[in-house]
Enzyme design. Structure first.
Site, PDB file in Angstrom:
ATOM      1  N   ASP A 128       3.400 113.372  -4.345  1.00 51.95           N
ATOM      2  CA  ASP A 128       2.635 113.060  -3.150  1.00 51.95           C
ATOM      3  C   ASP A 128       3.058 113.814  -1.888  1.00 51.95           C
ATOM      4  OD1 ASP A 128       1.752 111.370  -5.097  1.00 51.95           O
ATOM      5  OD2 ASP A 128       1.574 109.626  -3.831  1.00 51.95           O
ATOM      6  N   GLU A 152       8.864  99.477  -7.268  1.00 50.48           N
ATOM      7  CA  GLU A 152       8.313 100.832  -7.368  1.00 50.48           C
ATOM      8  C   GLU A 152       9.383 101.883  -7.067  1.00 50.48           C
ATOM      9  OE1 GLU A 152       4.558 103.442  -5.561  1.00 50.48           O
ATOM     10  OE2 GLU A 152       5.109 101.525  -4.654  1.00 50.48           O
TER      11      GLU A 152
END
Length: 811
Positions: A551, A780
């Site tokens: 990302d 996460e």
């Protein structure tokens, strides 16, 4: 001359009359010739125009055309006849508890609940996993991916335990029973409603079996084409049941079940002792003149805690059923499967022998169970677009059997996540893993492209912001499916039948590789570039590279065609090597892929393209400057006062060169074991890994070194750092696998790799376990400063790789 010409013309005319031939003047002949030429030109132009139109149609169709190659899976591979063992399952990972079959139009079964002691209107009903519910803890404690599962859900002052067991029989996947127990976690009295439902997806019939003189459904009879006739039974619950209620209604879609239920709720009476109303379901709300019958039925029990209920699903095709799967029979079968799970877990992962405590072993079981319990079955079509399509178009309708990264936040399939998921799943059940990988490969279009995010079906679509729904065919994702395939190949080769599936897998891998090798090429030979970066953005400090999976990890500040990326080159080296290995294993020529693998693995060429002598690290190359900052733009003259979002300001002109951001990308030649064990660069890389100013922490390796200018920086005014410092478990797993390789491979840096391996592994396991005990969740990612869990939760996709890290399984 003139007289002779006229005499000759008269002679010709005379002869033509005698012989019956018409006579045309030269002028008329020329005109007709011109007409013929014009008509031919028009016809050619029309044909060219038609050909161009058809070619454009062909180009527009490519993105949604399946690959013309035998699919890995047969059309009925997930049917009850082909695979009864896995026909039923908890394949609705987006719900706290839901079941369905692996068929496109399966009826949906599931549970909602509400705390009757609430002051909110409408009452907060739990259904889809949602971080906004702020549950203290939830997740599977045990789940084998096939036969049973046990889950705990902690909601405020009470705990909901869901168990299910399947039993074979008949021709529609057998029977199953769900057992739901609700108990207090404090001394405060509790009053809870459990609501178990069945909903149809476009086809079938439901018929309630109502109790006499009571607002209660005793059972629901149903029929669908895939299941035939079935019955859902609700035996008497245990505990202090205050009342039963039900809802029979027509839901507008399977993605609107909660909304339909809320619409059907009414306030029946006040509970004076608790000073709260009872929220009850409103009964039959389908008018007798409705065009179709009800498609949504709910059974509600409201009771004081503790209490429990059972739900029995029985297939009419199971005519040899020895007894009903309830009570002691259910508990006995649940115990039997639970013990088999314990034995298999012990034998597979050997954690007792590695000295882990009972608590740590239970943590590892939960990580595995949540990965298996998060496997879902989806059916539908993606929305896709190519440069030839003005608007998005639907992909073909397809099924996807896959794990999901997070039940609460990402309850759908992600291509690059799934390779990591199956590193764990393949160690537990290689057949499940092969099935998942095959489903993904069968989603390949004729170009060799696989949409990187799969949003199939109404429930999945409802969870995704519109901006992320459309998938574009120039955008890649790391081909991580090659990671589990490396370990699955020996399993597949064990039988001739399975070997045939490998022969169907190989052409798809080659097509996929060729797609990368044409669409993601860099500007010079043997370089690769992640496409899809936004060259025009002014809001982002560094244009995101979503296609890489990393990302907002810093790449070249100014995206151009001149850039190339070291991580993609390493993925391609690994990919070509796998194709060569598979080709040789089934007797096919591997020469071309062996040559490609040798070139992409050549350390000298790798150094020439990606080694920065200045920073002594592997780096991307591109048009870059570190001198960037987000600032508020100055308002224009006479501009009305308004909020102006920060924009990027560049303080130094970008230059072509290496992007010397030290972090995960810099480590890829090590992470994917491209670097030779004897390479002198290993000493520098290992030294940098252990440097606390760079990527080393007491909790794992951070994604970006602290000395990098964009470390922990927001990418826009509102986008916090994501891959700019946080600790990610998938990359730490690759790092540990690489260190394990280098500490065992002959070379001068074995002891250095060994020290790093032991310390990093201990840091990672201890922090993840401590955070699990503290918060109840696997996360996460984790803070590089405190070790705290960050991002979404539960995240039992690749973070569940901690089970493999504990067992030291990397191949």
């Amino acid at each position: 001359m003139t007289k002779d010409r006229h005499l000759r013309q008269r002679q010709i005319k005379r002869e033509s009359i005698i012989h019956g031939r018409p006579v045309e003047s030269k002028t008329k002949s020329s005109q007709d010739t011109n007409k013929i030429i014009l008509a031919a030109v028009c016809m050619i132009a029309a044909l060219c125009g038609f050909g161009y139109f058809r070619y454009q149609m062909y180009l527009r169709e490519l993105v949604k055309t399946p690959l013309y190659s035998p699919t890995v899976l047969t059309k009925d591979s997930t049917s009850a006849a082909s695979d009864p063992d896995r026909f039923w399952g908890t394949y609705r990972a987006n719900t706290y508890f839901g079941l369905r079959t692996r068929s496109p139009k399966s009826p949906l079964f599931g549970m909602m609940w509400l705390n009757q002691q609430t002051q909110q209107m409408p009452p907060p009903i739990r259904h889809w996993c949602d971080q906004g519910d702020k549950l203290h803890k939830y997740g599977w404690l045990k789940h084998d991916g096939r036969h049973f599962g046990v889950q705990e859900i902690h909601d405020g002052d009470f705990k909901v335990t869901t168990s299910f067991v399947k039993r074979p029989g008949g021709s529609h996947g057998g029977d199953w029973t769900a057992y739901i127990d609700v108990s207090n976690t404090t001394t405060r009295p509790g009053l809870v409603s459990l609501m178990f439902y069945v909903a149809l997806d476009d086809q079938g019939q439901l018929q309630p079996v109502l109790a006499k003189n009571s607002p209660r459904i005793n059972a629901i009879n149903g029929y669908t084409q895939d299941l035939g006739h079935f019955k859902l039974t609700f035996p008497k619950s245990t505990g202090s049941t205050l009342r039963h209620n039900y809802l029979i209604t027509l839901a507008p879609g399977v993605n609107k079940l909660k909304e339909a239920l809320i619409k059907g709720i009414k306030v029946e009476a006040w509970d004076k002792a608790r000073k709260v109303p009872f929220f009850v379901l409103g009964g039959d709300q389908v008018s007798s003149d409705a065009e179709s019958g009800p498609n949504f039925m709910v059974h509600q029990i409201t009771a004081e805690l503790p209490f429990s209920m059972e739900v029995l699903f029985e297939s009419a095709s199971n005519v040899d059923r020895p007894n009903h799967l309830q009570g002691d029979i259910f508990q006995s079968l649940l115990s039997e499967h639970s013990q088999k799970f314990e034995n298999k877990f012990t034998n597979t992962f050997q954690l007792q022998k590695k000295g882990f405590s009972d608590g740590q072993i239970e943590f590892a079981k939960a990580a595995l169970s949540n990965m298996l319990g998060s496997i879902g079955y989806f059916y539908g079509s993606s929305l896709v677009q190519s440069v030839y399509n003005e608007e998005p178009v639907p992909y073909w309708n397809a099924a996807l059997y896959t794990g999901v990264p997070s039940r609460s936040f990402f309850p759908r399939g992600f291509l690059w996540d799934e390779g990591f998921h199956n590193l764990l799943i393949s160690k537990w059940d290689p057949e499940i893993s092969k099935d998942i990988v095959s489903h993904w490969l069968d989603l390949m279009n004729t170009e060799g492209w696989i949409p990187r995010e799969q949003i199939l079906g109404a429930e999945a679509r409802d969870r995704v912001p519109a901006e992320f729904v459309v998938q574009r065919n120039q955008n890649a994702n790391p081909p991580t499916l090659i990671l589990p395939l490396k370990t699955l190949v020996p399993y597949i080769l064990q039988s001739e039948t399975e070997e045939q599936s490998l022969k169907r897998i190989l052409p798809r891998l080659k097509t996929w590789f060729n797609w990368y090798n044409t669409t993601q090429l860099g500007p010079i030979p043997f370089t690769y570039r992640w496409k899809g970066r936004d060259r025009k953005t002014v809001r982002e400090l560094n244009a995101k590279t979503l296609t890489s999976g990393l990302d907002d990890y810093p790449r070249a500040s100014h995206p151009t065609d001149d850039e190339y990326h070291v991580d993609l080159r390493c993925w391609m080296a690994l990919f070509s090597g796998l194709i060569a290995d598979i080709s040789k294993s089934i007797g096919e020529d591997a020469t071309a892929y062996e040559s490609t693998h040798a070139l992409l693995s050549d350390n000298g060429l790798l150094d020439e393209l990606h080694w920065s002598e200045k920073k002594q690290q592997y780096s991307d190359y591109g048009l870059h400057t570190d001198k960037v900052k987000l600032e508020k733009p100055q308002p224009k003259p006479n501009q009305p006062p308004m909020h102006l979002e920060k924009e990027r300001v560049v303080y130094s002109d970008p230059q072509l060169g290496f992007v010397n951001a030290f972090g995960y990308v810099s480590l890829f030649p090590v992470l994917l074991k491209i670097l030779e064990p004897t390479s002198p660069k290993l000493f520098k890389i290992f030294t940098d890994i252990r440097n606390e100013k760079l990527v080393w922490t007491d909790f794992g390796l951070r994604s970006l070194g602290q000395t990098t200018p964009l470390y922990n920086r927001y990418n826009t005014e509102h986008d916090p750092p994501y891959w700019r410092g946080a600790i990610w478990i998938n990359m730490n797993y690759l790092a540990l696998g690489a260190l394990d390789y280098y500490r065992k491979a002959p070379g001068p840096y074995q002891s250095q790799a060994d020290r790093l391996y032991v310390e990093l592994r201990n840091n990672l396991i201890n922090n993840m376990y401590n955070q699990y005990v503290k918060t109840g969740y696997i996360w996460e990612n984790y803070s590089d400063k405190t070790g705290e869990g960050k991002g979404c939760h539960p995240f039992t996709g690749w973070s569940a790789l901690v089970t493999l890290i504990m067992s030291e399984v990397y191949e």
